[in-house]
Design an enzyme around this catalytic site. Sequence first.
Site, mmCIF file in Angstrom:
data_model
loop_
_atom_site.group_PDB
_atom_site.id
_atom_site.type_symbol
_atom_site.label_atom_id
_atom_site.label_comp_id
_atom_site.label_asym_id
_atom_site.label_seq_id
_atom_site.Cartn_x
_atom_site.Cartn_y
_atom_site.Cartn_z
ATOM 1 N N CYS A 10 0.872 -1.166 0.000
ATOM 2 C CA CYS A 10 0.000 0.000 0.000
ATOM 3 C C CYS A 10 0.911 1.219 0.000
ATOM 4 C CB CYS A 10 -0.905 -0.024 1.227
ATOM 5 S SG CYS A 10 -2.364 1.025 1.074
ATOM 6 N N CYS A 83 -4.093 -0.915 -2.793
ATOM 7 C CA CYS A 83 -4.517 0.408 -3.251
ATOM 8 C C CYS A 83 -3.998 0.613 -4.671
ATOM 9 C CB CYS A 83 -4.050 1.506 -2.306
ATOM 10 S SG CYS A 83 -2.308 1.898 -2.330
ATOM 11 N N CYS A 90 4.366 -1.944 -8.319
ATOM 12 C CA CYS A 90 4.747 -3.280 -7.843
ATOM 13 C C CYS A 90 5.536 -4.126 -8.830
ATOM 14 C CB CYS A 90 3.511 -4.050 -7.389
ATOM 15 S SG CYS A 90 2.779 -3.378 -5.897
#
Length: 145
Positions: A10, A83, A90
């Site tokens: 997140c 989120c 990522c």
Amino acid sequence: MQHPRLVIICTQNSARSQMTEAFFKKYGNDVLEVHSAGFEPTEVNPLAKQVMAEVGIDISSQRSKSVKEFLGRMQFGYVVAVCKKAEGRCPTIFPGVRKLFSWPFDDPAAVEGTDEEKLEKFREVRNDIEIKVQEFVNDYRKGLY
């Protein structure tokens, strides 16, 4: 035997990822090694601690962690982005990931209003997270991941 590693990502690692980490540890600790981190870590939100305590899970000893703590030190088989803001970052930051999951929960910390309205949003997100984690762990146990 070492379990596959899963990291929950997140932006701040203060609420959604902390609750997700706790539920993964509750439901899947025997099959997964679970961590959470943020790109801009702050501190664990007190309302996240409160709503998790309401369901019997103590996250008061958890802390916000930076993704930098894991880079080059751990390989992860699974990444769960909770989120949208963190999701796009990522794939490039965690090479070799088997599967990236996108679970863009609402940010309960962004809710404005009364204390009760804020708590209600935290409870709603907590409940949504618990359901999603239970589904994941059940599917994982069936060999679907």
